[in-house]
Write a protein that holds these residues in place. Sequence first.
Motif, PDB file in Angstrom:
ATOM      1  N   SER A  83      -2.613  -2.996  -6.308  1.00  0.00           N
ATOM      2  CA  SER A  83      -3.475  -3.338  -7.438  1.00  0.00           C
ATOM      3  C   SER A  83      -2.691  -3.742  -8.682  1.00  0.00           C
ATOM      4  N   THR A  84      -1.360  -3.786  -8.582  1.00  0.00           N
ATOM      5  CA  THR A  84      -0.553  -4.196  -9.732  1.00  0.00           C
ATOM      6  C   THR A  84      -0.486  -5.721  -9.810  1.00  0.00           C
ATOM      7  N   GLU A 139       0.825  -1.205   0.000  1.00  0.00           N
ATOM      8  CA  GLU A 139       0.000   0.000   0.000  1.00  0.00           C
ATOM      9  C   GLU A 139       0.862   1.258   0.000  1.00  0.00           C
ATOM     10  N   SER A 140       1.949   1.260   0.769  1.00  0.00           N
ATOM     11  CA  SER A 140       2.794   2.451   0.849  1.00  0.00           C
ATOM     12  C   SER A 140       3.489   2.750  -0.467  1.00  0.00           C
ATOM     13  N   ARG A 141       3.588   1.752  -1.341  1.00  0.00           N
ATOM     14  CA  ARG A 141       4.250   1.935  -2.637  1.00  0.00           C
ATOM     15  C   ARG A 141       3.273   1.879  -3.810  1.00  0.00           C
ATOM     16  N   ASN A 142       1.970   1.888  -3.501  1.00  0.00           N
ATOM     17  CA  ASN A 142       0.917   1.851  -4.531  1.00  0.00           C
ATOM     18  C   ASN A 142       1.063   0.638  -5.445  1.00  0.00           C
ATOM     19  N   HIS A 152      -6.082   8.980 -11.070  1.00  0.00           N
ATOM     20  CA  HIS A 152      -6.843   8.746  -9.851  1.00  0.00           C
ATOM     21  C   HIS A 152      -7.086  10.003  -9.032  1.00  0.00           C
ATOM     22  N   ASP A 211      -1.674   4.432 -13.924  1.00  0.00           N
ATOM     23  CA  ASP A 211      -0.255   4.189 -13.674  1.00  0.00           C
ATOM     24  C   ASP A 211       0.542   5.451 -14.004  1.00  0.00           C
TER      25      ASP A 211
END
Length: 568
Positions: free
Chosen positions: A143-144, A137-140, A526, A501
Amino acid sequence: MDHSISLITTVAAAFGGALLLGFLAELAKMPALVGYLVAGIVIGPATPGFVADTQIASQLSEIGVMLLMFGVGLHFSPADLLAVRRVAVPGAVVQMGVTTALGFALGRWWGWSAGGALVFGLALACASTVVLLKSLESRNLLSTLNGRIAVGWLVVQDLVTVLVLVLLPPLAGALGSKTAVAAGTPSLWLAIGQTLLQVSAFIALMLVVGRRLLPWLLWQVARTGSRELFTLAVIATAIGIAFGASALFSVSFALGAFFAGTVMRESQYSHRAAEESLPLRDAFSVLFFVSVGMVFDPMIVVEQPGRLACVIAVVIGGNALVSMLLVLALRYPLNTALSVAAGLGQVGEFSIILAGLGLSLGLLPAQGMSLILAGVLISIAMNSFVFAAVEPVRRWVLRHSARARALERREDPYAELPMSTERRYLEGQVVLVGYGRVGRRIAKALDERGIPYVVAEENRELVEALRKNGIAAVSGNAADPAVLIQAHIADAAMLVVATPDTLNVRQMAETARALNPTIEILLRTHNEEESALLRQEGIGSVFFGEEELAKGMTSHALARFAPPAQAG
């Protein structure tokens, strides 16, 4: 201390210490969770001064685990799990087997019984879901493709660990336990059958009944217009289902909450549910790290430095290396292998539970429990640094190794369009990057209008499914020029980036413009800041979700109040 307020004092000390030491850790350019772990050591029984209630802290941390897994389920559908099953299932099973064997060998070398060594090895093979999710989560990255594989891998690990926790008591006698086994303990095969039946019944109940009931429940609560009731409904659902799964089906709290989230994802209020539960989720997940620090005895570092070094080597080096090799063997790129390896190079909550059960059954020696606790704390503290090193290590290896560059560009049978692809997909087509919720809707609209398109998608299993349905698709990260070249971007009419992205979208646009200067580019973002930056750079037409929604609603409202056209 007045025991009637032990809950209040424990919560106050845990949150206060975590805030102070987490803030100091951030000032020192270290992850905040390192401060949370140190706060747990400070208020734990191994250090002088105030001692918080470890049992209360442990139960509060379980709430954090439930809410965190519930949030993951809200963003991770059963289809996502099935999409990564070919790598997550064999990868998790083999990785746990190899790591367990390494831990077993260490235990036997140190003179422990076979049962104790087996429990020790299993405890070293269970990565922490909480730590992984925090890192992703901290590195987004959640969802990848890399994030979905890592989470799917840990879901399989959790299922295997649940089975082990149920089977260990009836097997304790055969493994050398001196603890008396209660009369009437079921046989091994009966225990296995009962466990599989319970887990299957819970999953079936959630998919058949829960999929209909939970969205309906959220809808009924939302109709009241009360935000407090909606938040209460979300929290009660997450914790209630997690507790019910454990009490009725012997499924772990974490897995019960995870499946509750996946089912509630079907509701149109899933995004709101995620937002409403986020503050509580973050607060209680802090208590998880504090509770881990509370059970750590710093003296183990002085008394057993050699054995502790072996544990850390297996947990961080062994788990990471084995998982990386397995991902590469399954023909995924080096980037995916390194990300999954970093996520699995730690152990956490299930390791503590498994070690505690082994200790109570008389299998695992007390020293083994201390080593596992030390391994949990040190591996969690180091995991953020391991994750941060992934990209620098990848770039360095790619610069100095031709073999690494070849691994980054794996020969993927789905990385190229088949020779039989119709000509209409290769000229004047739309190149659609991403086939998630937005990408699928765009593809459906293109199909309805007979407009040809080629999908570029990271998930190889999804690309395989698309091709079986007659849809032209290539596998890979569209930031890699080779992927867009295979999608025939040079002859395309339009590039549509349906994934938010921001990091790679510029590379995609640069490749598209270099090969096709007249191509039209559509981008999805987003948030408002990203959309403003992309528009300033003039990369293409930028679509921001809330902005487009507001435009549509405004247009509809203005049309309602537009003055009637006057007759000529």
